[in-house]
Scaffold this motif. Structure first.
Motif, mmCIF file in Angstrom:
data_model
loop_
_atom_site.group_PDB
_atom_site.id
_atom_site.type_symbol
_atom_site.label_atom_id
_atom_site.label_comp_id
_atom_site.label_asym_id
_atom_site.label_seq_id
_atom_site.Cartn_x
_atom_site.Cartn_y
_atom_site.Cartn_z
ATOM 1 N N CYS A 104 0.836 -1.197 0.000
ATOM 2 C CA CYS A 104 0.000 0.000 0.000
ATOM 3 C C CYS A 104 0.875 1.251 0.000
ATOM 4 N N HIS A 106 3.016 2.309 2.280
ATOM 5 C CA HIS A 106 3.260 2.974 3.557
ATOM 6 C C HIS A 106 4.757 3.119 3.829
ATOM 7 N N GLU A 138 -2.613 0.792 10.125
ATOM 8 C CA GLU A 138 -3.647 1.460 9.327
ATOM 9 C C GLU A 138 -4.542 0.424 8.654
ATOM 10 N N GLU A 139 -3.924 -0.698 8.256
ATOM 11 C CA GLU A 139 -4.645 -1.729 7.498
ATOM 12 C C GLU A 139 -5.466 -2.601 8.441
ATOM 13 N N HIS A 358 -2.443 -2.821 -2.942
ATOM 14 C CA HIS A 358 -2.770 -4.158 -2.421
ATOM 15 C C HIS A 358 -2.561 -5.253 -3.477
HETATM 16 ZN ZN LIG Z 1 -4.026 -0.177 2.017
#
Ligand SMILES: [Zn+2]
Ligand SMILES: [Zn+2]
Length: 387
Positions: A104, A106, A138-139, A358
């Protein structure tokens, strides 16, 4: 003003940090190595304060400006966690942790905020203080909420917050934002159906939970098409339907449906939940069974402040010569919890022609670094101008 010259100089170094984080992805709150790396760098940059363990594994760094007449504190947030999936990029710095991947971006968000931290600690060309917020989980773990509940906003008197996410499909060097609702509220539901199992040759002596499940699934489709105001946005998706064992001649006793609801307006969210509740109970009863709904509200909608979004757009325009209007997305983002606590804005930065977020072949584009770091730094210098 294009990107800040300092980030052209720091680009290679920040890229190294990003690739190091990429090679060592950590999931949910287990961001121990990443948090330690972040804290160590913030200390090396000369941050005035670095505190680890906020919201379990979050890190906050504070940099004071040259002056503090305003008493203002602005929070800049990056997420540090990866996803529980197998990387298939074939990169020479691909994940070394089996079953974990920075799919993602990050890793890029963390590196860009570290870059801004290095620059801001060198220059301190602002009046007030910046809180560098590095969150875990966060996920699907609500790490943002964990940090807010840990008292982060009050402890450092944070008054505004800004966050950023990369966006595949938008050219590197471009930004996108919108005022007001940007990402949807995310709810998860589980429907437990109980019938009466038995011999498949004697269905009259059973209550078939599979049949109840199919009717509930069909009836749920009526909520968006027949209950939600047509000008509102909502999604009801059933994503899992489990029933029976792997045999031909047994009607099972139970079945389970799972799914997600996405909405923006709180009254739409309430109404959708209430309709699911009614459908589940009513349909099950009409077939002689029972059903129970577990409904979880995961993250609220991400809603940008009008003023802060306009300001972020101004900063993005200064850096890249323009700013796109972001499309409303039914995806979710737990930065919404920080935006509930304080006004702020969430902006997208282009990740170019990469695989989707993803996706096992996704990779953050290091060429976005100077843009992201410049944006974050400029937010501070422009919002809290040095006297
Ligand atoms: Zn994500
Ligand atoms: Zn993300």
């Amino acid at each position: 003003m294009p990107v800040k010259n300092r980030f052209a100089e720091l680009h290679a170094e920040i890229t190294e940090w990003r690739r190091d984080i990429h090679a060592h992805p950590e999931v949910l709150y287990d961001t121990h190595r990443t948090a330690a790396l972040v804290a160590e760098k913030l200390r090396a940059f000369g941050c005035d304060e670095v505190v680890a363990g906020i919201g379990r594994t979050g890190v906050v760094g504070i940099i004071k400006g040259k002056s503090n007449a305003s008493g203002k504190v602005i929070g800049l947030r990056a997420d540090m966690d990866a996803l529980p999936m197998q990387e298939q990029t074939g990169l020479d710095y691909a994940s070394e942790n089996d079953g974990a991947m920075h799919a993602c971006g990050h890793d890029g968000h963390t590196a860009m905020l570290l870059g801004a931290a290095k620059y801001l600690s060198e220059t301190r060309n602002f009046d007030g203080a910046v809180a560098l917020i590095f969150q875990p989980a966060e996920e699907g773990g609500n790490g943002a909420l964990a940090m807010v509940e840990d008292g982060m906003m009050e402890r450092w008197n944070i008054q505004e917050v800004y966050g950023m996410h990369n966006q595949p499909g938008m050219p590197v060097g471009e930004f996108a934002i919108r005022k007001g609702p940007m990402l949807a509220a995310v709810d998860f539901f589980t429907i437990h159906i109980e019938g009466r199992g038995g011999h498949a040759a004697h269905p009259d002596q059973t209550v078939d939970p599979t049949l109840i499940g199919t009717q509930i699934h069909a009836a749920l489709q009526s909520i968006v098409s027949r209950n939600v105001d047509p000008v509102e946005r909502a999604v009801v998706s059933v994503t899992s339907f489990q029933t029976g064992s792997d045999v031909y001649n047994v009607i099972p006793h139970t079945a389970t449906l799972k799914g997600t609801v996405r909405t923006f307006a709180p009254d739409t969210q309430d109404m959708v939940q209430a309709r699911i509740e009614e459908i589940v109970a009513g349909v099950a009863a009409s077939f002689g069974g029972t059903a129970r709904l577990d409904y979880q509200r995961i993250t609220p909608a991400t809603i940008n402040g009008e003023d802060q979004a306009a300001f972020a757009e101004e900063v993005a325009t200064a850096i890249s010569g323009g700013c796109n209007e972001a499309a409303i997305s039914m995806g979710g983002e737990d930065f919404s919890y920080m935006l509930q606590a304080r006004p702020g804005a969430f902006i997208m930065v282009g990740n170019g022609d990469s695989a989707a977020l993803h996706h096992p072949e996704y990779n953050f584009d290091d060429d976005a670094i100077p843009y992201g770091s410049s944006f974050l730094s400029e937010v501070i210098e422009r919002r809290m101008p040095a006297a």
